[in-house]
Scaffold this motif. Sequence first.
Motif, PDB file in Angstrom:
ATOM      1  N   PHE A 178      -2.004  11.252  -6.797  1.00  0.00           N
ATOM      2  CA  PHE A 178      -3.155  10.397  -6.460  1.00  0.00           C
ATOM      3  C   PHE A 178      -4.341  11.306  -6.171  1.00  0.00           C
ATOM      4  O   PHE A 178      -4.269  12.194  -5.306  1.00  0.00           O
ATOM      5  CB  PHE A 178      -2.863   9.531  -5.233  1.00  0.00           C
ATOM      6  CG  PHE A 178      -4.035   8.693  -4.782  1.00  0.00           C
ATOM      7  CD1 PHE A 178      -4.294   7.466  -5.372  1.00  0.00           C
ATOM      8  CD2 PHE A 178      -4.898   9.136  -3.778  1.00  0.00           C
ATOM      9  CE1 PHE A 178      -5.376   6.688  -4.964  1.00  0.00           C
ATOM     10  CE2 PHE A 178      -5.979   8.365  -3.368  1.00  0.00           C
ATOM     11  CZ  PHE A 178      -6.207   7.137  -3.963  1.00  0.00           C
ATOM     12  N   ILE A 179      -5.443  11.103  -6.901  1.00  0.00           N
ATOM     13  CA  ILE A 179      -6.676  11.846  -6.657  1.00  0.00           C
ATOM     14  C   ILE A 179      -7.752  10.818  -6.319  1.00  0.00           C
ATOM     15  O   ILE A 179      -8.149  10.020  -7.171  1.00  0.00           O
ATOM     16  CB  ILE A 179      -7.098  12.688  -7.881  1.00  0.00           C
ATOM     17  CG1 ILE A 179      -5.971  13.628  -8.309  1.00  0.00           C
ATOM     18  CG2 ILE A 179      -8.349  13.496  -7.559  1.00  0.00           C
ATOM     19  CD1 ILE A 179      -6.275  14.449  -9.554  1.00  0.00           C
ATOM     20  N   GLY A 180      -8.187  10.825  -5.063  1.00  0.00           N
ATOM     21  CA  GLY A 180      -9.129   9.814  -4.602  1.00  0.00           C
ATOM     22  C   GLY A 180     -10.345  10.410  -3.938  1.00  0.00           C
ATOM     23  O   GLY A 180     -10.468  11.626  -3.784  1.00  0.00           O
ATOM     24  N   ASP A 181     -11.219   9.533  -3.516  1.00  0.00           N
ATOM     25  CA  ASP A 181     -12.467   9.932  -2.867  1.00  0.00           C
ATOM     26  C   ASP A 181     -12.196  10.331  -1.417  1.00  0.00           C
ATOM     27  O   ASP A 181     -11.054  10.321  -0.949  1.00  0.00           O
ATOM     28  CB  ASP A 181     -13.476   8.786  -2.937  1.00  0.00           C
ATOM     29  CG  ASP A 181     -14.918   9.282  -3.050  1.00  0.00           C
ATOM     30  OD1 ASP A 181     -15.206  10.358  -2.494  1.00  0.00           O
ATOM     31  OD2 ASP A 181     -15.743   8.597  -3.674  1.00  0.00           O
ATOM     32  N   PRO A 215     -14.617  14.169  -2.195  1.00  0.00           N
ATOM     33  CA  PRO A 215     -15.661  13.713  -3.119  1.00  0.00           C
ATOM     34  C   PRO A 215     -15.459  14.356  -4.485  1.00  0.00           C
ATOM     35  O   PRO A 215     -15.194  15.566  -4.572  1.00  0.00           O
ATOM     36  CB  PRO A 215     -16.952  14.205  -2.459  1.00  0.00           C
ATOM     37  CG  PRO A 215     -16.613  14.315  -1.006  1.00  0.00           C
ATOM     38  CD  PRO A 215     -15.184  14.752  -0.958  1.00  0.00           C
ATOM     39  N   PRO A 216     -15.522  13.576  -5.576  1.00  0.00           N
ATOM     40  CA  PRO A 216     -15.242  14.143  -6.900  1.00  0.00           C
ATOM     41  C   PRO A 216     -16.242  15.217  -7.302  1.00  0.00           C
ATOM     42  O   PRO A 216     -17.445  15.042  -7.166  1.00  0.00           O
ATOM     43  CB  PRO A 216     -15.326  12.928  -7.830  1.00  0.00           C
ATOM     44  CG  PRO A 216     -16.098  11.898  -7.070  1.00  0.00           C
ATOM     45  CD  PRO A 216     -15.828  12.143  -5.630  1.00  0.00           C
ATOM     46  N   SER A 220     -13.162  20.335  -6.935  1.00  0.00           N
ATOM     47  CA  SER A 220     -12.103  19.582  -6.263  1.00  0.00           C
ATOM     48  C   SER A 220     -11.093  19.038  -7.269  1.00  0.00           C
ATOM     49  O   SER A 220      -9.884  18.996  -7.000  1.00  0.00           O
ATOM     50  CB  SER A 220     -12.691  18.435  -5.435  1.00  0.00           C
ATOM     51  OG  SER A 220     -13.313  17.461  -6.255  1.00  0.00           O
ATOM     52  N   THR A 221     -11.566  18.649  -8.452  1.00  0.00           N
ATOM     53  CA  THR A 221     -10.654  18.145  -9.479  1.00  0.00           C
ATOM     54  C   THR A 221      -9.748  19.247 -10.002  1.00  0.00           C
ATOM     55  O   THR A 221      -8.544  19.051 -10.166  1.00  0.00           O
ATOM     56  CB  THR A 221     -11.454  17.528 -10.640  1.00  0.00           C
ATOM     57  OG1 THR A 221     -12.225  16.430 -10.148  1.00  0.00           O
ATOM     58  CG2 THR A 221     -10.519  17.028 -11.731  1.00  0.00           C
ATOM     59  N   THR A 245     -13.983  10.049 -10.402  1.00  0.00           N
ATOM     60  CA  THR A 245     -12.809  10.917 -10.366  1.00  0.00           C
ATOM     61  C   THR A 245     -12.094  10.897 -11.709  1.00  0.00           C
ATOM     62  O   THR A 245     -11.661  11.943 -12.217  1.00  0.00           O
ATOM     63  CB  THR A 245     -11.844  10.464  -9.256  1.00  0.00           C
ATOM     64  OG1 THR A 245     -12.499  10.591  -7.993  1.00  0.00           O
ATOM     65  CG2 THR A 245     -10.568  11.296  -9.254  1.00  0.00           C
ATOM     66  N   THR A 246     -11.974   9.721 -12.309  1.00  0.00           N
ATOM     67  CA  THR A 246     -11.311   9.608 -13.611  1.00  0.00           C
ATOM     68  C   THR A 246     -12.008  10.467 -14.654  1.00  0.00           C
ATOM     69  O   THR A 246     -11.370  11.220 -15.398  1.00  0.00           O
ATOM     70  CB  THR A 246     -11.282   8.142 -14.079  1.00  0.00           C
ATOM     71  OG1 THR A 246     -10.564   7.354 -13.132  1.00  0.00           O
ATOM     72  CG2 THR A 246     -10.618   8.011 -15.437  1.00  0.00           C
ATOM     73  N   VAL A 247     -13.334  10.376 -14.720  1.00  0.00           N
ATOM     74  CA  VAL A 247     -14.085  11.165 -15.706  1.00  0.00           C
ATOM     75  C   VAL A 247     -13.910  12.659 -15.438  1.00  0.00           C
ATOM     76  O   VAL A 247     -13.707  13.456 -16.372  1.00  0.00           O
ATOM     77  CB  VAL A 247     -15.578  10.775 -15.669  1.00  0.00           C
ATOM     78  CG1 VAL A 247     -16.404  11.740 -16.510  1.00  0.00           C
ATOM     79  CG2 VAL A 247     -15.755   9.349 -16.164  1.00  0.00           C
ATOM     80  N   SER A 248     -13.940  13.052 -14.185  1.00  0.00           N
ATOM     81  CA  SER A 248     -13.765  14.459 -13.831  1.00  0.00           C
ATOM     82  C   SER A 248     -12.371  14.955 -14.224  1.00  0.00           C
ATOM     83  O   SER A 248     -12.216  16.063 -14.756  1.00  0.00           O
ATOM     84  CB  SER A 248     -13.980  14.641 -12.325  1.00  0.00           C
ATOM     85  OG  SER A 248     -13.979  15.995 -11.969  1.00  0.00           O
TER      86      SER A 248
END
Length: 328
Positions: A178-181, A215-216, A220-221, A245-248
């Motif tokens: 899970f990658i979130g804000d 924060p994306p 961080s990604t 986040t998805t785009v990153s």
Amino acid sequence: MKDVAAAAGVSLKTVSRVVNGESNVNDDLRSAVLESIAELGFRRNASARDLRQGRSGTIGLLLEDVADPFYSMLSRAVEEVAREHGTMVFAGSSAEDPDRERDLALAFCERRVDGLIIVPAGTSHSYLLPEMRAGIPAVFVDRPPGDIEADMILTDNLGGSRRGVEHLLGHGHRRIGFIGDAPEIYTAGERLRGYREALESAGIAFSDDLVTQAPPSPTSTADALDRLLEGPSPATAVLCGNSRTTVSVLRELARRSARLALVGFDDVELGDLLQPGLTVVAQDPGAMGAAAARLLFQRIAGDTAGPTQTVTIGTRLIPRGSGELPAP
């Protein structure tokens, strides 16, 4: 209006009746007034009219970022409903800064807007209580307000996130990241809760090693994917907590030529054209904006005695390919 009356050879009252669309005016006099209006370039003072009626004919819309596609669609929906009510919309961005949110909201109130629609950045909104007591209603969107009771329009963040994880589980994945804000953001916290509940309901232990909240950004990604893809038990799938986040993540995966099943929360423009297409849990920002505006105008019209309302807008899973990649 005096100039129009003089040019048309009619009384000031006749001009007023024509301008306000009243029917009890002789057709010839109406034509004379309209011709004079066109020749003189007359425009009615809408502010003066609205003030006489005890309203400004405006509402304030406070977003996180007016350039964000999600908030652009929400804003457009608010504007359409406002137009039906003969109302203009002032809009501003808080940039996730509570102080800027407060300054903008109070600036709108100083301009005597008839109501406010707010995507809150902070967790304290008691500064609005004097304005609300003075008759300026407020509706909160996307996130609940802090320390006050107010109407709010929310997305089913928990249910949508849970549905996305269940979709990945259904394709055999057990190591799901899970990658979130940032964790202090309400929506990010709710989506993490949905992720956790889906895993635990499937008998899979929650692991902090598979979770990143920040924060994306490219850095961080990259760090998040390093954690997910390295080691003896790498993740085979990931749920992204929002569209940025998805785009990153997509950019970083392309840079690495890595393959990972992916479900994004929020749709992404051109997501259907990717190979494979992007599977998403889609929100409906248009429905959120329209619901917020309708509720606000209901309050402006005088429905202030009833209890505060919470409206939850559902999400829908759109399978396109990236979330259907099977576990290795």
